[in-house]
Motif scaffolding. Structure first.
Motif, mmCIF file in Angstrom:
data_model
loop_
_atom_site.group_PDB
_atom_site.id
_atom_site.type_symbol
_atom_site.label_atom_id
_atom_site.label_comp_id
_atom_site.label_asym_id
_atom_site.label_seq_id
_atom_site.Cartn_x
_atom_site.Cartn_y
_atom_site.Cartn_z
ATOM 1 N N ALA A 285 0.805 -1.224 0.000
ATOM 2 C CA ALA A 285 0.000 0.000 0.000
ATOM 3 C C ALA A 285 0.836 1.270 0.000
ATOM 4 C CB ALA A 285 -0.944 -0.011 1.206
ATOM 5 N N HIS A 286 1.978 1.262 0.667
ATOM 6 C CA HIS A 286 2.747 2.503 0.810
ATOM 7 C C HIS A 286 3.608 2.834 -0.405
ATOM 8 C CE1 HIS A 286 1.344 2.913 4.882
ATOM 9 N NE2 HIS A 286 1.758 1.684 5.175
ATOM 10 N N GLY A 287 4.055 1.839 -1.120
ATOM 11 C CA GLY A 287 4.795 2.088 -2.357
ATOM 12 C C GLY A 287 6.280 2.292 -2.187
ATOM 13 N N GLY A 288 6.716 2.849 -1.064
ATOM 14 C CA GLY A 288 8.136 3.050 -0.809
ATOM 15 C C GLY A 288 8.829 3.830 -1.911
ATOM 16 N N LYS A 289 10.090 3.502 -2.165
ATOM 17 C CA LYS A 289 10.868 4.196 -3.203
ATOM 18 C C LYS A 289 10.276 3.980 -4.588
ATOM 19 C CE LYS A 289 15.246 3.635 -0.680
ATOM 20 N NZ LYS A 289 16.580 2.957 -0.682
ATOM 21 N N ALA B 145 8.481 4.160 -10.450
ATOM 22 C CA ALA B 145 7.698 3.346 -11.383
ATOM 23 C C ALA B 145 6.461 4.096 -11.855
ATOM 24 C CB ALA B 145 7.283 2.039 -10.710
ATOM 25 N N ASP B 146 6.117 3.904 -13.114
ATOM 26 C CA ASP B 146 4.906 4.494 -13.668
ATOM 27 C C ASP B 146 4.406 3.573 -14.787
ATOM 28 O OD1 ASP B 146 2.815 6.183 -14.242
ATOM 29 O OD2 ASP B 146 4.017 7.491 -15.536
ATOM 30 N N PRO B 147 3.383 2.765 -14.513
ATOM 31 C CA PRO B 147 2.556 2.768 -13.311
ATOM 32 C C PRO B 147 3.183 1.994 -12.157
ATOM 33 C CG PRO B 147 1.741 1.138 -14.857
ATOM 34 C CD PRO B 147 2.851 1.845 -15.547
ATOM 35 N N CYS B 148 2.715 2.312 -10.946
ATOM 36 C CA CYS B 148 3.102 1.575 -9.748
ATOM 37 C C CYS B 148 1.820 1.008 -9.134
ATOM 38 C CB CYS B 148 3.825 2.470 -8.751
ATOM 39 S SG CYS B 148 4.433 1.579 -7.288
ATOM 40 N N LEU B 149 1.701 -0.302 -9.145
ATOM 41 C CA LEU B 149 0.504 -0.965 -8.628
ATOM 42 C C LEU B 149 0.684 -1.197 -7.137
ATOM 43 C CD1 LEU B 149 -0.094 -3.571 -11.488
ATOM 44 C CD2 LEU B 149 -0.855 -1.199 -11.335
ATOM 45 N N ARG B 150 0.083 -0.329 -6.335
ATOM 46 C CA ARG B 150 0.183 -0.414 -4.867
ATOM 47 C C ARG B 150 -1.054 -1.135 -4.355
ATOM 48 N NH1 ARG B 150 -0.051 4.486 -2.387
ATOM 49 N NH2 ARG B 150 -0.910 5.548 -4.204
ATOM 50 N N VAL B 151 -0.892 -2.392 -4.027
ATOM 51 C CA VAL B 151 -2.050 -3.181 -3.611
ATOM 52 C C VAL B 151 -2.456 -2.798 -2.189
ATOM 53 C CG1 VAL B 151 -1.387 -5.077 -5.127
ATOM 54 C CG2 VAL B 151 -0.700 -5.137 -2.726
ATOM 55 N N PRO B 152 -3.747 -2.904 -1.877
ATOM 56 C CA PRO B 152 -4.253 -2.463 -0.566
ATOM 57 C C PRO B 152 -3.996 -3.497 0.532
ATOM 58 C CG PRO B 152 -6.058 -3.257 -1.896
ATOM 59 C CD PRO B 152 -4.840 -3.290 -2.778
#
Length: 208
Positions: free
Chosen positions: A162-166, A171-178
């Protein structure tokens, strides 16, 4: 490589309603990967621990038939001798988690955190895609690989928690799962990359 049809990864994610907030980004990820493959680019995948296993798993689903038999295109098939007729069509995906001799040499001779960056620098080309997997988004060797990929004019597709970090910035896209717990993040990553594999297979190897 030109697809005859298109498919959405969301077709395979009905059982994951918790991913609904990032459905648009998952569709973007499919578009990025499909565009790379249309232009005969390559996909590279890296991660650590369970994410390294996911890198190998994801590549394996792309390199041969997943749900379909993926017949070799007719003009290529005509050149195959009888004992190679079982070969299937594949999508070029390279897990950077291999290359054991190179990675240990980098760790010994340069710096362990540069193992994936070195491979990206040596193999990557403009228009290729690096898939960077890190549950925290902060794995240093994965983040450095993403930086190298950007310098090579590659697209970086990130999968994180969820937080994505660095990776959220790299990244684009960055898939940040919940999810915040490692095993739950990895379970959602698995659903996403299986859905993307199915949609890419349907796009590039449509069935009658």
């Amino acid at each position: 490589m030109s697809p005859a049809t298109s498919a959405s990864p969301l077709d395979a994610l009905d059982h994951r309603p918790e991913l609904a907030p990032i459905f648009p980004e998952i569709e973007r990820a499919h578009a990025v990967l499909a565009d790379c493959l249309r232009r005969e680019g390559r996909i590279y995948i890296c991660g650590n621990g369970g994410s390294a296993a996911d890198s190998e798993h994801w590549a394996g689903e792309l390199l041969k038939g997943f749900y379909s038999k993926r017949p070799v295109r007719s003009h290529e098939g005509r050149r195959l001798p009888a004992d190679l007729r079982g070969i299937q069509g594949g999508l070029p995906a390279i897990p950077l988690t291999g290359f054991l001799s190179l990675r240990t040499a980098v760790a010994n001779d340069i710096a362990a955190e540069l193992e994936y960056a070195q491979l990206v620098w040596a193999l990557g080309r403009p228009g290729d895609v690096l898939i960077a997997i890190s549950t925290s988004g902060n794995a240093q060797n994965v983040a450095l690989a993403a930086k190298a990929a950007r310098l090579k004019d590659m697209t970086v597709l990130g999968l994180t928690g969820a937080h994505g970090g660095k990776l959220r910035r790299l990244a684009d896209p960055c898939l940040r799962v919940p999810a915040d717990r490692t095993h739950l993040i990895q379970e959602l990553h698995l659903s996403i990359y299986h859905a993307l594999c199915l949609s890419l297979e349907a796009t590039f190897f449509p069935q009658d």
